[in-house]
Design an enzyme around this catalytic site. Structure first.
Site, short mmCIF file in Angstrom:
data_model
loop_
_atom_site.label_atom_id
_atom_site.label_comp_id
_atom_site.label_asym_id
_atom_site.label_seq_id
_atom_site.Cartn_x
_atom_site.Cartn_y
_atom_site.Cartn_z
N LYS B 89 0.77 -12.44 -17.38
CA LYS B 89 2.38 -12.77 -16.78
C LYS B 89 2.38 -13.88 -15.78
CE LYS B 89 4.93 -10.11 -19.46
NZ LYS B 89 5.70 -10.79 -20.45
N GLU B 111 14.06 -11.40 -15.63
CA GLU B 111 14.50 -10.00 -16.22
C GLU B 111 12.83 -9.32 -16.18
OE1 GLU B 111 13.73 -12.60 -18.08
OE2 GLU B 111 11.88 -11.74 -19.29
N SER B 377 -4.56 -7.92 -21.87
CA SER B 377 -3.29 -8.28 -21.31
C SER B 377 -3.01 -7.82 -19.75
CB SER B 377 -2.12 -8.39 -22.22
OG SER B 377 -1.55 -7.15 -22.63
#
Lengths: 256, 402
Positions: B89, B111, B377
């Site tokens: 991210k 969010e 990830s």
């Protein structure tokens, strides 16, 4: 003649448009609310199609939507209710809803139902003007359904001109950069914005909405346009009501 | 077939910007500026230097020997879990915060579902000294407590999304509403390849560093840039978008998207959007989404807070509909088992989201000579309470069976 067209060709000021969410507070309240609003002299009624994800709406309309959905409200029922109300009512009615609901229903089928049931116009906040222009303009004309686009304090003059060109119901002037349901007074920056729009001498009538909640804000809006739209403030009034027609008459008397 | 975005913001039939007028000016500014800003030499320099020294890139491409032996094939892991903050991210939030600064924005909103994007946003806001507000569904706040604590530690305000089903979709609605209310001073850092154009493309570009590195790293290991398969989990799909990005036109590379099946694709409690979804509009984008016949958006279900999104990035909808991507589904149970397997066999505890990708290994019938890159990830620290509950329910798993 489309009822919106007749309204705007006969009345040029102090047009009062009241919004409510179909299916709220009860599933069967739609017709009673329409009659009572019309009886009390409301010029135009905007009926919200309840949606699970109303991204431009504040808490009040979100909650009314959620209640309406849990009451079992849906589009087919709404069209039937509008159709039934047309036996006694001739007030112009516009539906407000999000694009996804119309896409799933089928755009042409949706417009046809509007015509059959007596809906005069649509407000679809997330339908881009470009898509309407390129894909839907002829269909809307075919079924004689008018459309109203929104402008905001951030909208460029060029886009305001486009909204003026494409809107054939009215232009929905969003009073400030916000979601629905605020209840502060109208400040000078907003008045300057209204004046800026007035000076543009647009062809389409303008109604000011968002944050219009009492006599004072209604009057200020009317001073700068053909009229105003009241939504969240009306829904808040309906929330606790045991006698819808009495509540509505008292509410309208407080506004004008 | 074209797999990248076109001038109008579409991927085939999917994408676009279906937004209320209140957002138009901000989206228009982003659209006209983002490519220009990203291409500036000073932007690239700052972005690359932060990715290197702050995030710790390049992330390793690790040959997973024991996992490869188990499946009798060759498996590489792209270690996004080793990035600062523990997931992919941050690649996107670094990019977007630099963009926000160049647009003169002072206030950042985001969010978050699992909290990884919230943490990554809170981190870059701390780094740049900008105000940070993260919307998170009340339900997710409950199930991702460690990440909530991290965001607070980093100085962000975590605002619970109380509307709707109180998860990722509602947190996104709340962030959009905040942006409508604060259009001039605020930038909205969307965490996935979702939302109105140009977000899906912008986020994919920032995440594309994953596949950019994979190309040269695999060449170092194997003498070739292209694997046979690239596998990634897909909720909104940002790690997948980054892992696929530079391989989309290399048709010899099969790309595999793994969705969360929840309790089973047809159980009524699932987040398998590509199967259960139909074309519609969610958060300003035309894509596949889970909805009723009336167009009401359905709340999906997955054990993983980062995958229970009712939509899917428009590029993924296009890749799947056109047949470019292969889709597998992993249930809660399969994902938990895969997480345990990777922990025990490689000593790597993956995030629950990531574990879904690993659950596909059982289903792929890989050949011995196949080379597969798994996008690892994120790391699983945030999911330890879920893993612990799983271990308690499966006492036989307490001891390694390898």
């Amino acid at each position: 003649m489309n009822r919106l067209e007749s309204l705007f060709s006969n009345k040029y000021k102090e047009i009062l448009n009241v919004y409510f969410t179909a299916g709220h507070p009860t599933k069967d309240a739609t017709q009673d609310i329409i009659y009572a609003l019309e009886q009390n002299g409301v010029d135009l009624i905007e009926v919200g199609i309840p949606y699970s994800d109303p991204m431009a709406d504040g808490e009040t309309i979100q909650k009314s939507s959620a209640i309406a959905l849990s009451n079992g409200m849906n589009l087919s029922l709404l069209f039937q209710q509008v159709k039934d109300s047309r036996r006694r009512s001739n007030v112009p009615i516009v539906l407000m809803g999000y694009y996804n609901q119309m896409l799933q229903f089928g755009i042409e089928k949706f417009l046809k139902q509007c015509q059959l049931s007596g809906v005069d116009g649509l407000i679809i906040p997330d339908l881009p003007m470009s898509i309407y222009k390129n894909e839907y303009i002829d269909l809307f004309d075919k079924y004689d359904v008018k459309i109203s686009f929104l402008i905001t304090p951030e909208t460029s003059d060029e886009r305001i001109r486009l909204a003026d060109e494409l809107s054939n119901g009215f232009i929905y002037v969003v009073s400030k950069s916000s979601i629905t349901g605020t209840s502060s007074n109208i400040d000078d920056a907003q008045k300057h914005y209204f004046e800026r729009i007035e000076k543009m001498k647009l062809n389409t009538p303008r109604l000011i909405g968002f944050g219009i909640h009492d006599k004072k804000t209604y009057q200020t809006a009317c001073n700068h346009s053909q009229g105003a739209i009241i939504g969240s403030a009306f829904i808040r009034t309906l929330n606790g009501s045991s006698d819808i027609s009495k509540t509505i008459s008292e509410f309208i008397n407080r506004i004008r | 077939m074209k797999y990248q975005v076109d001038e109008l913001g579409f991927y085939g039939d999917f994408g676009g910007a279906f937004i209320p007028e209140m957002l138009h000016s901000n989206i228009e500014t982003l659209k006209s500026e983002y490519k220009k800003i990203i291409a500036e030499a000073s932007f690239k320099e700052e972005f690359n230097s932060l990715l290197k020294d702050y995030v710790g890139r390049p992330s390793p491409l690790y040959f997973a020997k024991r996992l490869s032996e188990k499946y009798n094939t060759k498996i590489y892991l792209k270690r996004e879990d080793l990035n600062h903050t523990g997931a992919h991210k941050i690649n996107n939030t670094i990019g977007q915060i630099l963009l926000a600064k160049r647009l003169g924005k002072k206030r950042i909103i985001a969010e978050t579902g699992a909290g990884q994007h919230g943490v990554a946003t809170a981190t870059v806001c701390a780094l740049m000294g900008l105000e940070c507000i993260v919307y998170m569904g009340k339900v997710d706040i409950g199930r991702q407590a460690p990440n909530v604590a991290r965001m607070k530690m980093l100085g962000a305000e975590v605002r619970p999304a109380l509307s709707g089903s109180q998860t990722l979709k509602d947190a996104t609605n709340e962030a959009i509403r905040d942006w409508i209310n604060n259009p001039s001073n605020t930038h909205y850092i969307i965490g996935s390849v979702v939302g109105p154009h140009p977000y899906p493309d912008m986020v994919a570009r920032f995440q594309s560093v994953i596949s950019e590195e994979m190309k040269w790293q695999l060449k170092e290991h194997e003498g070739r840039e292209n694997p046979n398969y690239i596998v990634a989990c897909v909720g909104g799909g940002s790690n997948a978008a980054g892992a696929f990005y530079h391989y989309l036109d290399d048709l010899d590379v099969k790309i595999v998207a793994v969705e969360a099946a929840g309790k089973g694709v047809n159980s009524g409690e699932s987040a398998a959007t590509s199967v259960l979804g139909t074309i519609g509009i969610i958060h300003g984008s035309k894509t596949l989404l889970m909805q009723t016949e009336d167009g009401q958006i359905i709340e999906p279900y997955s054990i993983s807070a980062g995958l229970d999104y009712p939509g899917i990035g428009p590029q993924h909808a296009h890749l799947i509909s056109s047949g470019r991507a292969i889709v597998y589904h992993a249930s809660d149970e399969e994902a938990l088992a895969a997480a345990l397997e990777l922990s025990r066999i490689e000593g790597i505890i993956p995030a629950l989201e990531t574990a879904h990708a690993f659950a596909a290994l059982n289903k792929m019938h890989l050949k011995k000579e196949d080379i597969t890159i798994m996008c690892l990830s994120g790391r699983g620290d945030k999911d330890l309470s879920t893993f612990t509950a799983y271990l308690d329910k499966n006492p036989g798993q307490h001891k390694s069976d390898h």
